[in-house]
Design a protein around this motif. Structure first.
Motif, PDB file in Angstrom:
ATOM      1  N   ILE A 108       0.842  -1.204   0.000  1.00 13.48           N
ATOM      2  CA  ILE A 108       0.000   0.000   0.000  1.00 13.48           C
ATOM      3  C   ILE A 108       0.873   1.249   0.000  1.00 13.48           C
ATOM      4  CG2 ILE A 108      -1.534   1.373   1.474  1.00 13.48           C
ATOM      5  CD1 ILE A 108      -2.969  -1.241   2.202  1.00 13.48           C
ATOM      6  N   SER A 109       1.939   1.201   0.790  1.00 13.01           N
ATOM      7  CA  SER A 109       2.841   2.343   0.851  1.00 13.01           C
ATOM      8  C   SER A 109       3.490   2.610  -0.506  1.00 13.01           C
ATOM      9  CB  SER A 109       3.906   2.085   1.919  1.00 13.01           C
ATOM     10  OG  SER A 109       4.850   3.112   1.914  1.00 13.01           O
ATOM     11  N   GLU A 114       4.381   5.654  -5.226  1.00 15.24           N
ATOM     12  CA  GLU A 114       4.705   5.494  -6.648  1.00 15.24           C
ATOM     13  C   GLU A 114       3.508   5.822  -7.547  1.00 15.24           C
ATOM     14  OE1 GLU A 114       7.675   5.803  -5.616  1.00 15.24           O
ATOM     15  OE2 GLU A 114       7.371   3.976  -4.437  1.00 15.24           O
ATOM     16  N   GLY A 115       2.299   5.757  -6.989  1.00 12.87           N
ATOM     17  CA  GLY A 115       1.124   6.201  -7.746  1.00 12.87           C
ATOM     18  C   GLY A 115       1.246   7.677  -8.079  1.00 12.87           C
ATOM     19  N   GLU A 116       1.750   8.422  -7.117  1.00 17.61           N
ATOM     20  CA  GLU A 116       1.959   9.853  -7.318  1.00 17.61           C
ATOM     21  C   GLU A 116       3.081  10.093  -8.345  1.00 17.61           C
ATOM     22  OE1 GLU A 116      -0.168  11.749  -6.010  1.00 17.61           O
ATOM     23  OE2 GLU A 116       0.707  13.692  -6.516  1.00 17.61           O
ATOM     24  N   VAL A 117       4.151   9.304  -8.218  1.00 19.29           N
ATOM     25  CA  VAL A 117       5.249   9.428  -9.189  1.00 19.29           C
ATOM     26  C   VAL A 117       4.744   9.100 -10.602  1.00 19.29           C
ATOM     27  CG1 VAL A 117       7.451   8.411  -9.924  1.00 19.29           C
ATOM     28  CG2 VAL A 117       7.075   8.951  -7.518  1.00 19.29           C
ATOM     29  N   MET A 118       3.930   8.044 -10.698  1.00 22.89           N
ATOM     30  CA  MET A 118       3.453   7.623 -12.020  1.00 22.89           C
ATOM     31  C   MET A 118       2.478   8.641 -12.612  1.00 22.89           C
ATOM     32  SD  MET A 118       5.198   5.082 -12.797  1.00 22.89           S
ATOM     33  CE  MET A 118       4.448   4.771 -14.384  1.00 22.89           C
ATOM     34  N   ARG A 119       1.735   9.315 -11.753  1.00 22.05           N
ATOM     35  CA  ARG A 119       0.829  10.360 -12.256  1.00 22.05           C
ATOM     36  C   ARG A 119       1.632  11.408 -13.027  1.00 22.05           C
ATOM     37  NH1 ARG A 119      -0.488  15.455 -10.789  1.00 22.05           N
ATOM     38  NH2 ARG A 119       0.943  15.329  -9.031  1.00 22.05           N
TER      39      ARG A 119
END
Lengths: 230, 262
Positions: A108-109, A114-119
């Motif tokens: 989850i972390s 990395e979700g933010e990085v991928m955005r």
């Protein structure tokens, strides 16, 4: 300094190190698998999914991993035994074990950060290249698989390397939920031998080795993909 | 055959009827129609903002028209009507149409993570389903033709604008499209690199490829076109063979435009 305990505990350190590697690799794989859609929907919409993804990233990035880990292990973990019949089910050995909770928390972390990085990575791919892919007749999924995702990853590869190193150095937190990974073993040594600094120095050395291997591996992969615009 | 009239000769490759396009309240295209027969080179000229690039982008549906009809080899794009305009109702058809309309962009838009060769075989392999070997063989002859054989393993970032644009033309050609669409192919190039790209486009025109081109290169338009369309504020103001449009236009505005740019 006294190192006579080392030969005796070395095999256990190796086991602990193996557990650290497992925790890291599995969490990165699961986390990145989630991070890709989490980053993507924030760029493409639909709106409600984008908000959901954004909210997820904000919560995960805004709270300490230690607290997430404890909430998942002590909180969620303590709910399961109250489900009737669960102690007899095939799931119980896994639910009783701390490792799956650590995987969940670390995944989850990774997904949140990395979700933010991928955005940003998806947004940073030039629109023209995506248009060219559509113009040649690719389906939306082909555009993603062949152009958008590889271009996005290429752009943030150095960032991701750094993020994964940070994740590695967060893994000792798993020791707080009874997982005897590398750092956990050093605590055992301290308790059993009353040596405090030597085991800490030794485990620090192990983390440096692991970081170095990780950096070399990613540098090798980075050289396999072409440079950004000259 | 009457190339410029609207009589149906049966060999119409691309036909656009009464195309409208609005961005919010701004109507950019106010009913533009055109026809290209096999081998025609139709050039769209006009001031910035006249809608010529938008028109080109509507043909392969990178922009969605508000209304109108687009026909490729007699087959019309299937649209469903919405309040806000039309929406293509058959995604597979759109992908098939696009694969037959070779688009060349102003800013090249090569895929930067692929070599020239990978750029050129990508469409044939992924979209047309060719084997890698077939696609490579096809790409080799095309790259030879645009003079990039030696550059096939280079990445676009390390090439000049002229080379990148030639690679982008090769990428479009590799699909063996029915129509080539050029959207100001030389506008982003340094002046000394324009010639090498125009030469390639000219050779395509000479071998009888059907092409629609938006350009500011007036001399070039005059040399290679079979028909020139002058767009003004989203409408066709002048249309005809290059000789007529450039030397004896009926519209005053068109006369001024071609004189000014000349």
């Amino acid at each position: 300094m006294v190192w006579d305990w080392l030969p005796e505990y070395l095999p256990r350190f190796m086991e602990g190190l193996w557990l650290t590697v497992q925790l890291l690799v599995i969490s990165i794989v699961i986390g990145m698998t989630l991070a890709i859609p989490i980053g993507l929907v924030q760029v493409t919409g639909p709106r409600p999914l984008a908000w959901l993804a954004k909210g997820f990233c904000t919560v995960v990035r805004g709270t300490p991993l230690l607290i997430q880990l404890w909430l998942i292990y002590y909180g969620v973990g303590s709910l399961f035994p109250s489900i009737p019949g669960i102690r007899e089910s095939f799931l119980w050995p896994y639910l009783r074990d701390a490792f799956p909770y650590a995987i969940l928390a670390f995944s989850i972390s990774v997904a949140g950060y990395e979700g933010e990085v991928m955005r940003g990575a998806f947004r940073g791919v030039p629109k023209g290249e995506l248009e060219a892919a559509r113009a040649i007749g690719m389906s939306p999924f082909q555009v993603l698989r062949r152009v958008w995702l590889p271009r996005a990853v290429q752009n943030v590869f150095p960032t991701l390397t750094g993020e994964f190193i940070l994740t590695l150095k967060a893994t000792p937190l798993a020791a707080t939920i009874t997982i005897y990974e590398a750092f956990g073993i050093s605590s055992i040594v301290r308790q059993e031998t009353y040596r405090i600094y030597e085991p800490l120095l030794f485990v620090a050395f192990l983390y440096i080795c692991l970081s170095a291997i990780l950096i070399l591996l990613f540098r090798y992969l980075e050289n396999k993909i072409p440079k950004r615009s000259a | 055959m009457n190339r410029n009239g609207f009589s149906d000769t049966g060999s119409t490759t691309l036909e656009v009827n009464d195309l409208h396009k609005s961005f919010d309240d701004l109507e950019v295209l106010k009913g533009v129609s055109m026809r290209a027969h096999e081998g025609d080179v139709v050039t769209m000229i006009g001031a910035s903002g006249s809608g010529k690039s938008t028109f080109l982008r509507c043909i392969n549906l990178l922009e969605l028209p508000t209304s109108g009809e687009i026909k490729l080899k007699g087959e019309a794009v299937e649209f469903k009507n919405l309040k806000s305009g039309v929406l293509p109702s058959n995604k597979k058809q759109v992908q098939r149409f696009r694969s037959q309309l070779g688009m060349v962009f102003q800013s090249f838009n090569l895929w930067q993570h692929m070599t020239v060769m990978q750029n050129v075989i990508e469409g044939p392999v992924q979209v047309l389903g060719l084997s890698r070997a077939e696609a490579t063989a096809r790409a080799e002859s095309i790259l030879n033709r645009v003079g990039l054989w030696e550059k096939r393993d280079d990445y676009p970032a390390f090439m000049s604008g002229g080379q990148q644009q030639r690679a982008a033309i090769a990428r479009a050609l590799a699909m063996e499209p029915s129509v080539m669409l050029f959207d100001e192919p030389t506008s982003a190039l340094d002046p000394e690199l324009v010639g090498e790209v125009l030469k390639v486009i000219q050779s395509l025109a000479e071998e009888g490829r059907t092409m629609i081109m938006v350009t500011h290169e007036m001399k070039f338009a005059r040399d290679v076109s079979t028909e020139v369309i002058y767009l003004h504020e989203g409408k066709i103001e002048e249309q005809g063979p290059p000789k007529q449009v450039f030397e004896n236009p009926a519209s005053d505005r068109c006369r001024k435009f071609v004189q000014a740019v000349h």
